[in-house]
Structures are given as C-alpha cells and as structure tokens.
Design a protein around this motif. Structure first.
Motif, PDB file in Angstrom:
ATOM      1  N   LEU A  65     -13.343 -18.248  -7.108  1.00  0.00           N
ATOM      2  CA  LEU A  65     -14.392 -18.991  -6.401  1.00  0.00           C
ATOM      3  C   LEU A  65     -15.658 -19.111  -7.239  1.00  0.00           C
ATOM      4  O   LEU A  65     -16.442 -20.052  -7.092  1.00  0.00           O
ATOM      5  CB  LEU A  65     -14.719 -18.304  -5.066  1.00  0.00           C
ATOM      6  CG  LEU A  65     -13.628 -18.326  -3.994  1.00  0.00           C
ATOM      7  CD1 LEU A  65     -14.043 -17.445  -2.817  1.00  0.00           C
ATOM      8  CD2 LEU A  65     -13.385 -19.757  -3.518  1.00  0.00           C
ATOM      9  N   TYR A  66     -15.881 -18.162  -8.143  1.00  0.00           N
ATOM     10  CA  TYR A  66     -17.067 -18.143  -8.996  1.00  0.00           C
ATOM     11  C   TYR A  66     -16.744 -18.541 -10.435  1.00  0.00           C
ATOM     12  O   TYR A  66     -17.585 -18.417 -11.320  1.00  0.00           O
ATOM     13  CB  TYR A  66     -17.696 -16.749  -8.978  1.00  0.00           C
ATOM     14  CG  TYR A  66     -18.096 -16.309  -7.592  1.00  0.00           C
ATOM     15  CD1 TYR A  66     -19.329 -16.685  -7.040  1.00  0.00           C
ATOM     16  CD2 TYR A  66     -17.239 -15.526  -6.816  1.00  0.00           C
ATOM     17  CE1 TYR A  66     -19.681 -16.298  -5.761  1.00  0.00           C
ATOM     18  CE2 TYR A  66     -17.599 -15.135  -5.536  1.00  0.00           C
ATOM     19  CZ  TYR A  66     -18.813 -15.526  -5.014  1.00  0.00           C
ATOM     20  OH  TYR A  66     -19.171 -15.135  -3.735  1.00  0.00           O
ATOM     21  N   GLY A  67     -15.529 -19.016 -10.660  1.00  0.00           N
ATOM     22  CA  GLY A  67     -15.140 -19.428 -12.002  1.00  0.00           C
ATOM     23  C   GLY A  67     -14.909 -18.283 -12.960  1.00  0.00           C
ATOM     24  O   GLY A  67     -14.937 -18.464 -14.182  1.00  0.00           O
ATOM     25  N   ILE A  68     -14.684 -17.080 -12.431  1.00  0.00           N
ATOM     26  CA  ILE A  68     -14.485 -15.890 -13.272  1.00  0.00           C
ATOM     27  C   ILE A  68     -13.000 -15.712 -13.554  1.00  0.00           C
ATOM     28  O   ILE A  68     -12.185 -15.664 -12.634  1.00  0.00           O
ATOM     29  CB  ILE A  68     -15.050 -14.637 -12.581  1.00  0.00           C
ATOM     30  CG1 ILE A  68     -16.558 -14.790 -12.358  1.00  0.00           C
ATOM     31  CG2 ILE A  68     -14.763 -13.389 -13.410  1.00  0.00           C
ATOM     32  CD1 ILE A  68     -17.156 -13.695 -11.507  1.00  0.00           C
ATOM     33  N   GLU A  69     -12.648 -15.622 -14.837  1.00  0.00           N
ATOM     34  CA  GLU A  69     -11.266 -15.411 -15.251  1.00  0.00           C
ATOM     35  C   GLU A  69     -10.949 -13.910 -15.274  1.00  0.00           C
ATOM     36  O   GLU A  69     -11.812 -13.090 -15.588  1.00  0.00           O
ATOM     37  CB  GLU A  69     -11.035 -16.000 -16.643  1.00  0.00           C
ATOM     38  CG  GLU A  69     -11.134 -17.515 -16.697  1.00  0.00           C
ATOM     39  CD  GLU A  69      -9.881 -18.196 -16.184  1.00  0.00           C
ATOM     40  OE1 GLU A  69      -8.816 -17.539 -16.183  1.00  0.00           O
ATOM     41  OE2 GLU A  69      -9.964 -19.368 -15.777  1.00  0.00           O
ATOM     42  N   LEU A  70      -9.715 -13.592 -14.964  1.00  0.00           N
ATOM     43  CA  LEU A  70      -9.276 -12.202 -14.966  1.00  0.00           C
ATOM     44  C   LEU A  70      -8.050 -12.065 -15.862  1.00  0.00           C
ATOM     45  O   LEU A  70      -7.099 -12.839 -15.754  1.00  0.00           O
ATOM     46  CB  LEU A  70      -8.967 -11.749 -13.543  1.00  0.00           C
ATOM     47  CG  LEU A  70      -8.515 -10.294 -13.352  1.00  0.00           C
ATOM     48  CD1 LEU A  70      -9.008  -9.769 -11.985  1.00  0.00           C
ATOM     49  CD2 LEU A  70      -6.993 -10.156 -13.415  1.00  0.00           C
ATOM     50  N   HIS A  71      -8.095 -11.096 -16.761  1.00  0.00           N
ATOM     51  CA  HIS A  71      -6.944 -10.794 -17.622  1.00  0.00           C
ATOM     52  C   HIS A  71      -6.429  -9.402 -17.266  1.00  0.00           C
ATOM     53  O   HIS A  71      -7.169  -8.426 -17.309  1.00  0.00           O
ATOM     54  CB  HIS A  71      -7.353 -10.825 -19.098  1.00  0.00           C
ATOM     55  CG  HIS A  71      -6.251 -10.393 -20.023  1.00  0.00           C
ATOM     56  ND1 HIS A  71      -5.071 -11.089 -20.156  1.00  0.00           N
ATOM     57  CD2 HIS A  71      -6.141  -9.316 -20.846  1.00  0.00           C
ATOM     58  CE1 HIS A  71      -4.293 -10.475 -21.030  1.00  0.00           C
ATOM     59  NE2 HIS A  71      -4.918  -9.384 -21.461  1.00  0.00           N
ATOM     60  N   HIS A  72      -5.149  -9.327 -16.923  1.00  0.00           N
ATOM     61  CA  HIS A  72      -4.531  -8.061 -16.545  1.00  0.00           C
ATOM     62  C   HIS A  72      -3.492  -7.693 -17.587  1.00  0.00           C
ATOM     63  O   HIS A  72      -2.484  -8.396 -17.763  1.00  0.00           O
ATOM     64  CB  HIS A  72      -3.882  -8.197 -15.163  1.00  0.00           C
ATOM     65  CG  HIS A  72      -3.233  -6.937 -14.688  1.00  0.00           C
ATOM     66  ND1 HIS A  72      -2.329  -6.914 -13.641  1.00  0.00           N
ATOM     67  CD2 HIS A  72      -3.356  -5.644 -15.098  1.00  0.00           C
ATOM     68  CE1 HIS A  72      -1.930  -5.676 -13.445  1.00  0.00           C
ATOM     69  NE2 HIS A  72      -2.528  -4.890 -14.310  1.00  0.00           N
TER      70      HIS A  72
END
Length: 222
Positions: A65-72
C-alpha cells in the motif's frame, strides 16, 4: 467503508494463522523501524520472524500500500525492506537500499567503500567454500584493510571514533557482526559478514570495483 470494518477484515484473515491484530501491528512497526528482520539475532526476532512466516502474504499486501518492497531470504532466514521506487535486490545502488530510522537513509563514502569491499570479500569466500552453516563469511580486519587499499586505494578511517562509527552503521544494517567496539582497534580482530550483503550491493557495482580497482568507481556507483 464502515468504521472498524478494515480491522475486522484483517482479524478474520489473521485468525487461521493464530495471530492477533496487535501482533500484526507489532510486526509491521518492527519492520518499518529497522528495515530488516534477522531470525537468529535474538529470541524476540526469532518470534517475530516465525510470526511473519505465518502471515507473509498479508504483510506483503500491507507494505505494498505504501510502495515498499519486501525481500524474504528463506535459506538464511531474514527479511529486508526496500523503499518506494526501489527495484528488487541486486539492481539498485547500495545507498539507495539502506534503512535506518527512516525508510531511506544515505550512506557516507567510507560506508559505501567498506560495503563494496565486504561484498567482494564475501564473493571470494563463496568461491573458496569458506562460509559457515549460516552463510556467514569471517574476515580478519587486517584483510579488509588490505582489500580497501588494493581495490580502492584508500584506508579505513584513521580516527578511532570515525572507524567505529562506520562499522557500527554496517552492524545496524545487519550486514556484519563483531564482538566489541574495542576489537576494531586490533589488527587480528575478525568481522563476520552476513549473507544479505549479496542483496545489498548489485553485481554491477562489484564488477566495476574489481575491473577498475580505482576510488573513482566508488563515486560512480554510490
């Protein structure tokens, strides 16, 4: 949307994972404050990481929703966030991927140079099969200093406070581990480099470093 309906919707999705709305908030706040979550760091991070694994799709949706990417990274059990506008790991400049107190933080030239050298040293450890079972590479401080001179023509900061500050910043970013600040004054000190260094620095930056071996490349990639 009626008041309270969003929370009710989230709670309904969390129920099957045995996670409460407050626990979701706690996890999101931790991720946004630190930008990284490493399972093996402490008992608290272990619990938060395991919670994240149970509700990963919902966390990804919330951050999106905030344009934040997540790498797991499942193999080495860590999660890192990337600020709005960033591309996936291995594509952006190191300083554009740094978190610390805010979603986007700038790195100093000393910090950029050290990160580049640590990534190159980590790649060398991979080629030589010198990683431990958690994917860490252990490097003597003396070797890091020599690599700085050989590849970049520069030294680690001479002032004690400045040198400690550079290494402390990288430790805050979870890129390295070491025992005590006083150890940084000892040539025989050892630094453990976290496998997430590979995500933090692009292959293009390392190629430029190893091909040119000049300090000007640090300016170009940073």
């Amino acid at each position: 949307m009626p008041e309270g309906s969003l929370q009710q919707y989230l709670e309904s999705r969390l129920e099957s994972a045995a996670v409460t709305y407050d626990q979701l908030q706690e996890l999101l706040i931790r991720l946004l404050n630190y930008g990284v979550l490493v399972r093996d760091e402490s008992q608290t991070t272990r619990e938060l990481y395991d919670r994240f694994r149970r509700i990963e799709p919902l966390v990804v949706e919330a951050l999106d929703l905030y344009g934040i990417e997540l790498h797991h990274e499942r193999k080495f059990e860590y999660v890192r966030l990337y600020p709005p506008g960033s591309r996936r790991p291995g594509m952006d400049q190191a300083e554009e991927q740094a978190f610390g107190g805010s979603l986007r933080a700038r790195l100093s030239q000393h910090e950029v140079a050290l990160i580049l050298v640590l990534r190159a040293q980590y790649d060398k450890a991979v080629r030589e099969g010198k990683l431990d079972d958690r994917g860490f590479a252990t490097e003597p401080l003396e070797s890091i200093g020599l690599a700085m001179k050989n590849w970049l023509g520069r030294s680690l900061p001479e002032k004690t406070t400045e040198r400690r500050g550079v290494f402390k910043r990288l430790r805050q970013l979870k890129l390295i581990e070491y025992r005590e600040d006083d150890d940084l004054e000892q040539a025989e000190a050892w630094i453990r480099v976290h496998p997430m260094i590979v995500d933090f620095v692009s292959n293009e930056a390392i190629d430029a470093l190893t091909e040119s071996g000049t300090a000007s490349e640090v300016e170009r990639v940073s």
